[in-house]
Design a protein around this motif. Structure first.
Motif, short mmCIF file in Angstrom:
data_model
loop_
_atom_site.label_atom_id
_atom_site.label_comp_id
_atom_site.label_asym_id
_atom_site.label_seq_id
_atom_site.Cartn_x
_atom_site.Cartn_y
_atom_site.Cartn_z
N ARG A 15 0.83 -1.21 0.00
CA ARG A 15 0.00 0.00 0.00
C ARG A 15 0.86 1.26 0.00
NH1 ARG A 15 -4.57 1.52 4.60
NH2 ARG A 15 -5.26 3.47 3.66
N LEU A 16 1.97 1.20 0.75
CA LEU A 16 2.85 2.35 0.87
C LEU A 16 3.61 2.62 -0.43
CD1 LEU A 16 4.20 4.55 2.58
CD2 LEU A 16 5.84 2.83 3.36
N THR A 17 4.11 1.57 -1.05
CA THR A 17 4.99 1.74 -2.21
C THR A 17 4.25 1.64 -3.54
OG1 THR A 17 5.53 -0.63 -2.20
CG2 THR A 17 6.97 0.86 -0.94
N ASP A 120 2.68 9.14 -9.30
CA ASP A 120 1.46 8.48 -8.80
C ASP A 120 1.65 7.83 -7.43
OD1 ASP A 120 0.15 9.21 -11.16
OD2 ASP A 120 0.76 7.37 -12.18
N ARG A 121 2.48 8.43 -6.59
CA ARG A 121 2.73 7.90 -5.25
C ARG A 121 1.97 8.73 -4.21
NH1 ARG A 121 5.69 3.03 -5.91
NH2 ARG A 121 7.07 3.30 -7.69
N VAL A 122 0.67 8.73 -4.31
CA VAL A 122 -0.14 9.55 -3.42
C VAL A 122 -0.02 9.07 -1.97
CG1 VAL A 122 -2.46 10.36 -2.90
CG2 VAL A 122 -1.74 10.09 -5.28
N THR A 123 -0.17 7.77 -1.75
CA THR A 123 -0.12 7.24 -0.39
C THR A 123 1.24 7.48 0.25
OG1 THR A 123 -1.73 5.52 -0.95
CG2 THR A 123 -0.40 5.16 1.02
N LEU A 124 2.29 7.30 -0.51
CA LEU A 124 3.64 7.55 0.01
C LEU A 124 3.78 9.01 0.42
CD1 LEU A 124 6.48 6.58 0.61
CD2 LEU A 124 7.07 6.99 -1.79
N THR A 130 2.96 12.63 7.19
CA THR A 130 2.59 12.26 8.57
C THR A 130 3.82 11.97 9.40
OG1 THR A 130 0.52 11.31 7.72
CG2 THR A 130 1.18 10.70 9.95
N ALA A 131 4.77 11.23 8.83
CA ALA A 131 6.00 10.89 9.56
C ALA A 131 6.81 12.14 9.90
CB ALA A 131 6.84 9.92 8.73
N LEU A 132 6.91 13.07 8.97
CA LEU A 132 7.66 14.30 9.22
C LEU A 132 7.01 15.12 10.33
CD1 LEU A 132 8.55 15.42 5.58
CD2 LEU A 132 10.14 14.60 7.33
N LEU A 133 5.69 15.19 10.32
CA LEU A 133 4.98 15.95 11.36
C LEU A 133 5.13 15.27 12.72
CD1 LEU A 133 1.80 16.86 9.31
CD2 LEU A 133 3.41 18.50 10.30
N LEU A 134 5.09 13.94 12.74
CA LEU A 134 5.27 13.22 14.00
C LEU A 134 6.67 13.46 14.56
CD1 LEU A 134 4.18 11.21 16.09
CD2 LEU A 134 5.01 9.35 14.63
N ALA A 135 7.68 13.42 13.68
CA ALA A 135 9.04 13.68 14.13
C ALA A 135 9.19 15.10 14.66
CB ALA A 135 10.02 13.43 12.97
N MET A 136 8.52 16.04 14.01
CA MET A 136 8.60 17.44 14.45
C MET A 136 7.89 17.63 15.79
SD MET A 136 7.51 20.82 12.29
CE MET A 136 7.79 22.48 12.96
N PHE A 156 -3.67 14.40 7.97
CA PHE A 156 -2.99 13.53 7.01
C PHE A 156 -3.25 12.06 7.32
CE2 PHE A 156 -0.45 17.26 5.92
CZ PHE A 156 -0.23 17.06 4.56
N LEU A 157 -3.22 11.70 8.59
CA LEU A 157 -3.43 10.31 8.98
C LEU A 157 -4.84 9.84 8.63
CD1 LEU A 157 -2.11 7.88 10.38
CD2 LEU A 157 -3.03 8.74 12.54
N LEU A 158 -5.84 10.66 8.94
CA LEU A 158 -7.22 10.29 8.65
C LEU A 158 -7.45 10.15 7.15
CD1 LEU A 158 -9.16 12.50 11.21
CD2 LEU A 158 -8.92 10.01 11.24
N VAL A 159 -6.93 11.07 6.38
CA VAL A 159 -7.12 11.00 4.93
C VAL A 159 -6.44 9.76 4.37
CG1 VAL A 159 -6.57 12.11 2.72
CG2 VAL A 159 -7.44 13.48 4.63
N SER A 160 -5.23 9.47 4.84
CA SER A 160 -4.48 8.34 4.29
C SER A 160 -5.12 6.99 4.65
CB SER A 160 -3.03 8.38 4.77
OG SER A 160 -2.96 8.22 6.18
N TRP A 161 -5.81 6.91 5.80
CA TRP A 161 -6.39 5.64 6.23
C TRP A 161 -7.85 5.47 5.85
CZ3 TRP A 161 -4.26 1.28 7.68
CH2 TRP A 161 -2.97 1.28 8.18
N LEU A 162 -8.61 6.56 5.85
CA LEU A 162 -10.06 6.42 5.73
C LEU A 162 -10.63 6.90 4.39
CD1 LEU A 162 -11.09 7.66 9.31
CD2 LEU A 162 -10.68 5.31 8.52
N ALA A 163 -9.95 7.79 3.72
CA ALA A 163 -10.53 8.38 2.51
C ALA A 163 -10.37 7.46 1.30
CB ALA A 163 -9.87 9.73 2.22
N GLN A 164 -11.26 7.63 0.34
CA GLN A 164 -11.17 6.90 -0.91
C GLN A 164 -9.97 7.41 -1.73
OE1 GLN A 164 -13.15 4.29 -1.84
NE2 GLN A 164 -13.96 4.47 0.26
N PRO A 165 -9.45 6.58 -2.64
CA PRO A 165 -8.27 7.00 -3.42
C PRO A 165 -8.46 8.34 -4.14
CG PRO A 165 -8.67 4.65 -3.72
CD PRO A 165 -9.82 5.18 -2.93
N GLN A 166 -9.65 8.60 -4.66
CA GLN A 166 -9.87 9.86 -5.36
C GLN A 166 -9.76 11.05 -4.41
OE1 GLN A 166 -11.84 7.23 -5.25
NE2 GLN A 166 -12.70 6.71 -7.27
#
Length: 240
Positions: A15-17, A120-124, A130-136, A156-166
Motif C-alpha cells: 500500500r505504501l509503495t 502516482d505515489r499519493v499514499t507515500l 505524517t511521519a515528518l509531522l510526528l518527528a517534528m 494527514f493520517l485520517l485522509v491516508s487511512w479512511l478516505a477513498q483514493p480519489q
C-alpha cells in the motif's frame, strides 16, 4: 498472531509503495484554485500561513540535525511566527545552512511532493508527511505548536487511512499546490518589511551577519528557490 503480522506487513508495504491512479485534469485545476483561495486573500492567508510556518521551522530543525547541531526545541505562535533553537557554534557552515533552510523549506517540500504525485505515489506522499509531522512534534515546546502540528498530522493520517483514493489524490494535490504557492509569498512579505525598516533580525539579516553577503542577495536566493520550485513543481502536477 505471527501469521497475521506476516500477512499484514506485506500488504502495508504494498500500500505504501504502490501507485495510485492520477486524478483528472479538472481535479488538478480545482485543487490549484483551492490553494490560490487560501494563499492570495489576506484574511485566508493569515490562517493558512500557520502551515507554512510549520514547514519553515521544520526546515531549520532538519538542517540543524543534519549539520550536527543540537536541536533543543521549536515553537510555533498564533501570529504565524516561529522559533527554532539549536546549540552549537554560532558561526560556520552548520549555522549558515540552518539559518538558510527556513524560507526555501515549504517550496522544496512542495517540489518533492510534486515529484511523488507525478509518479502516482499519493499514499507515500501522505505517509511521508505524517511521519515528518510526528518527528517534528517531539521537538515542539509550546501548547499552540503542539495543537497545530497534531491537527495537521491527524488530518494527514485520517485522509491516508479512511478516505477513498480519489479523495486522497485531491487532498495530496491541494497540499502540494499550497506548499508551492504558499512558499512564494513569505519572501515577498519579508522584502516588504525590510523596505520599511523592519525585520532587522530576519533570516536574511542573520545570514548577512554570518556570511558578510548582503541580505538582499539572500532574499534573491529565497525568491529564486520558491519561484523555480513553483514553476517546476507546477509543471509536474499539470503534466501528471
Amino acid at each position: 498472531m505471527a501469521s497475521l503480522a506476516a500477512t499484514a506487513l506485506p500488504d502495508l508495504w504494498d500500500r505504501l509503495t504502490g501507485t495510485q491512479p492520477a486524478p483528472a485534469l479538472w481535479v488538478v485545476l480545482a485543487t490549484l484554485a483551492a490553494a490560490l483561495a487560501v494563499v492570495v486573500p489576506h484574511p485566508a492567508w493569515r490562517m493558512s500561513r500557520n502551515a507554512i510556518t510549520i514547514a519553515h521551522e521544520g526546515g531549520h530543525g532538519l538542517l540543524a540535525l543534519l549539520t550536527g547541531r543540537q536541536l533543543t526545541g521549536i515553537r510555533l505562535h498564533s501570529d504565524t511566527s516561529g522559533l527554532t533553537v539549536s546549540r552549537g557554534k554560532p558561526y560556520g557552515a552548520g549555522m549558515i545552512l540552518t539559518a538558510a533552510a527556513g524560507y526555501p523549506a515549504p517550496s522544496l517540500l512542495g517540489l518533492g511532493g510534486a515529484a511523488l504525485l507525478a509518479a502516482d505515489r499519493v499514499t507515500l506522499l501522505l505517509w511521508a508527511a505524517t511521519a515528518l509531522l510526528l518527528a517534528m512534534l517531539v521537538m515542539i515546546r509550546n501548547a499552540y505548536g503542539v495543537l497545530t502540528v497534531v491537527l495537521a498530522g491527524g488530518t494527514f493520517l485520517l485522509v491516508s487511512w479512511l478516505a477513498q483514493p480519489q479523495v486522497q489524490a485531491a487532498f495530496g494535490y491541494a497540499v502540494v499546490w499550497f506548499l508551492l504557492l504558499g512558499g512564494v509569498r513569505p519572501a515577498f512579505e519579508l522584502q516588504a518589511r525590510r523596505s520599511r525598516g523592519g525585520a532587522g533580525d530576519s533570516d536574511a539579516d542573520q545570514l548577512s551577519r554570518l556570511t558578510h553577503v548582503p541580505a538582499g542577495l539572500w532574499l534573491l536566493l529565497f525568491h529564486a528557490v520558491s519561484l523555480c520550485s513553483l514553476v517546476g513543481g507546477g509543471r509536474w502536477l499539470l503534466e501528471g
